[in-house]
Enzyme design. Structure first.
Site, PDB file in Angstrom:
ATOM      1  CG  HIS A 118      -1.608   2.316   6.275  1.00 34.22           C
ATOM      2  ND1 HIS A 118      -3.732   2.711   6.300  1.00 34.22           N
ATOM      3  CD2 HIS A 118      -2.083   1.694   6.027  1.00 34.22           C
ATOM      4  CE1 HIS A 118      -4.232   1.846   6.236  1.00 34.22           C
ATOM      5  NE2 HIS A 118      -3.198   0.478   6.260  1.00 34.22           N
TER       6      HIS A 118
ATOM      7  CG  HIS B 229      -7.946  -0.502   5.630  1.00 36.69           C
ATOM      8  ND1 HIS B 229      -7.518  -0.641   3.971  1.00 36.69           N
ATOM      9  CD2 HIS B 229      -6.629  -0.244   5.436  1.00 36.69           C
ATOM     10  CE1 HIS B 229      -6.294  -0.973   3.864  1.00 36.69           C
ATOM     11  NE2 HIS B 229      -5.718  -1.394   5.114  1.00 36.69           N
TER      12      HIS B 229
ATOM     13  CD  GLU C   3      -3.070  -1.549   2.098  1.00 36.26           C
ATOM     14  OE1 GLU C   3      -3.907  -0.563   1.911  1.00 36.26           O
ATOM     15  OE2 GLU C   3      -2.627  -1.311   2.680  1.00 36.26           O
TER      16      GLU C   3
ATOM     17  CG  HIS D 119      -4.543  -2.035  10.123  1.00 40.71           C
ATOM     18  ND1 HIS D 119      -4.342  -2.563   9.696  1.00 40.71           N
ATOM     19  CD2 HIS D 119      -4.525  -1.048   9.028  1.00 40.71           C
ATOM     20  CE1 HIS D 119      -3.398  -2.872   8.530  1.00 40.71           C
ATOM     21  NE2 HIS D 119      -3.867  -1.660   8.079  1.00 40.71           N
TER      22      HIS D 119
END
Lengths: 270, 270, 270, 270
Positions: free
Chosen positions: B130, B201, B111, B132
């Protein structure tokens, strides 16, 4: 530009709605020291910083102070640094206008006025904690009253006022108690209570000693967590009766040395 | 088979609903390097990986990058490895198409296009996370807006958009931002905001520096947890007023060095 | 009294409602060994025990097994001991009737039949975890379906069946899968799924390898926690679409080496 | 002033609503010792203190005792100290009036009467824990019954009575079981149960041995947490059927050595 002028300009950034007050005049000199504090008190103050971290009451923010044993007009608090990193060398002396006696280039917490103004308003108070205690925040923003549901937090029974800086200042602020006027307003909301919540911010906890104020900070956090769980269970929550709370607080206060000894030993063992 | 073709075939596995775009043409060679990055920045980037683990923002997944100081067209990020294990030797350089400058056999995060496309769209951004982040996931899947309830998360006040990859791609995906088109779509949803949630996500967090983006990642997680608790208490939640938030963010940004110093010291002490 | 008779008497304590079945006849001898297992597999099996502790999936109870690489009719699992204490010397070999090949006085988990019967019913399964994963328990006792709300737990999308031992046995039990008949009933409820909940007990998780079954155990726990939080937020939860889940599972499965490497290194560093 | 008179005056502070009872007459001398206890039992008692801390059942408060192996009229418990700090040298011997055999200046827990009076009322009990187990508190103050939702806490199936000291004493107290009359009232509420909640205070847990009472304390806490989560999920919670619980408790009791071995090793490794 002299340091003091710089300081006032700096504070002025958020002072739009808060008039500077007479008790905080410009000064030509740093205030006089009340003398070197008892090393045992400094040791306890350093320990208190670490204990509050260990117990989840503060994170990289928050501060704890103690009134100077030699003068009711002075208090002791770390320079602007995360509580977990505080050592004896970081402890500074302030007057009740929250001007440092001997800064030597060390920065001060923006919100030290919480401490100065509460020490001024509350002669009984000898130690203060300001924190963003996580379980407490939701109570400060919802208007759900924080109430003692067990004996360990009996000290909350007189009611926990909520300080809304918007109402206190009459307008929008940066949410920080960054001058004496806001500190006085917070002290006014606190009144004679041991704890006040600060809407959208955290809490202030006061007491007659460092062990008591640390104990109260820890069990305010625990009570908030347990009260939220009890409310979520449904049913009716039975809180301590005021008379039960009065008696329980008296008894529990006599036992505070027990957790304090544990917490301090662990904080110093790190 | 050339590596680049292999890469496109690999990405193609989930590209059924996403057309390849003109800005990502095949290339005959790896992009040129902008030169060796400042070791202090690499050190901060390694620290940022560990801090995000320590603070519960990432687990075995998630990544953090920094724009290359010498070129706005390059960014730095670890090879595909769990954040907790990242060392300086794992830091790779990418161009904004997210092609590695010198892979030397090191794998890349699937990603990475999140980073390349946001750096392309947002010249003000110099660091991206980024994650979670656990408390944030429920907000991304319920449509309950994430809003700042205290001063530490004032940066959320402009609104937190939610990226739904199903709408962005016009069909079913493997939920991963695994090509430039999806990265661009995410950047479009993010707009000028500091944080966007990703439905089903996680989240992406951006900022002008590594300390700021780490700070924002931590307090987005904390705010989500506290907001869920406040909503569960019942009553009405008072969020920061936009003007309060604007002022609080300005003030708090000036204090970020305090937790950053703490977090970095702890991350490096491990 | 021969050991085997003692074993059957012991098992019989809770067998009131469960007839002994033909596939589990008395045997005069211990089953033959399929040979010493690959030391790397034993190392992974020991690591899996500790990882499951580190990740909060098991406490003093729970077990993990691997099918023997040399024979589909044998599996490997620790003697009856808390997972955190397992070492290579504790790994025993069992046949699919869950009879130990060479007990040498080492005790067996009462519920080893979970493993034997699932290995018998599911040739694709090469590793099994039984746990009391805390966030999963409430789903097993309320009938609220566990569903994947993000890509990491996409493997749950086919549905998570709930095994109710009371229905399976036709009466009251001690809640333990303590014989082959109950193990077969559990395998029947599991069907082709990767996870089944056990009402009033815990869960069983299966997979094609130890890294996959550990990964699934960890993210079943995480998904349960996040789903409970999402439900509490109110609003409508958007779960993964079946097609999204199918694709996400394929992609994420390819990345499992990343957390596995991290988890194993940490487990071995203790 | 003799020590015993001082003790009665001290206790009298909260005795306004509780008449002194005939079974607790003034004594001229300390009670006789039943002899030095088995060192293995003392080791287990020290370990039990630390295990309860490790498992989150006690914090700086709480206590655990064991009946003296040589005399049903004596019990062993630490002096007044935080459980985490207890060593063998802190273990004291008490008679069932909770008078120390040989105090040597060591302070006693104010609430030792919980132990003395339950040992008097329950000959089957050989170990007792008093705690402020956090997840349990909300059940004690809401009247929501604590019930076993999985096999590990099957021992709760007979019902968990709630002791309300206000009703027991006929008036306001300091919430502490600080004399024999209150201890007897608590023992009366407990009846034949293994656990009783104490409204606004905590819980008392009893059992036939230290491993069992520690096990029950841990899984009472876990069950309370899981039950709160299950109630929050909505739907109907299926609790263990009484017959399931009876069987499960019998089976699980046979496995308690497994977590006890783990917990003790970890407690001693610190």
């Amino acid at each position: 530009m002299p340091a003091l002028l710089r300081r006032h300009l700096l504070l002025g950034l958020a002072a739009t709605a808060v008039a500077l007050h007479a008790a905080s005049p410009s000064k030509a000199q740093a205030p006089a020291s009340a003398g070197p504090p008892d090393p045992a008190l400094v040791e306890d103050l350093v320990a208190a910083n670490r204990i509050l971290v260990d117990q989840g009451v503060v994170d990289g923010y928050g501060h704890v102070s103690a009134r100077h044993p030699a003068s009711a007009e002075r208090y002791l608090m770390a320079r602007s640094i995360a509580p977990e990193l505080v050592t004896a060398a970081d402890i500074m002396e302030y007057d009740l206008d929250s001007v440092p006696v001997d800064a030597r280039g060390r920065g001060s917490y923006l919100e030290r006025f919480i401490h100065g103004e509460i020490y001024r308003a509350r002669p009984d108070v000898r130690a203060i904690v300001h924190n963003h205690s996580p379980s407490v925040i939701p109570f400060g923003v919802t208007g759900v009253p924080l109430r003692p549901l067990y004996h360990m937090s009996a000290f909350l029974a007189g009611g926990v006022p909520v300080f809304d800086i918007r109402q206190a200042s009459g307008g929008m602020t940066d949410m920080l108690v960054r001058d004496a006027a806001l500190g006085r307003a917070l002290a006014g909301t606190l009144g004679a209570a041991p704890v006040a919540l600060m809407r959208g911010h955290g809490a202030v906890v006061v007491g007659p000693s460092l062990p008591v104020v640390v104990f109260r900070s820890v069990y305010t956090e625990v009570n908030a967590r347990l009260q939220a769980q009890a409310l979520a269970l449904g049913g009716t929550v039975t809180y301590l009766d005021p008379e039960e709370a009065r008696r329980a607080e008296a008894s529990i206060t006599g036992t505070i040395g027990r957790p304090w000894e544990l917490w301090k030993r662990k904080a110093q063992g790190r």
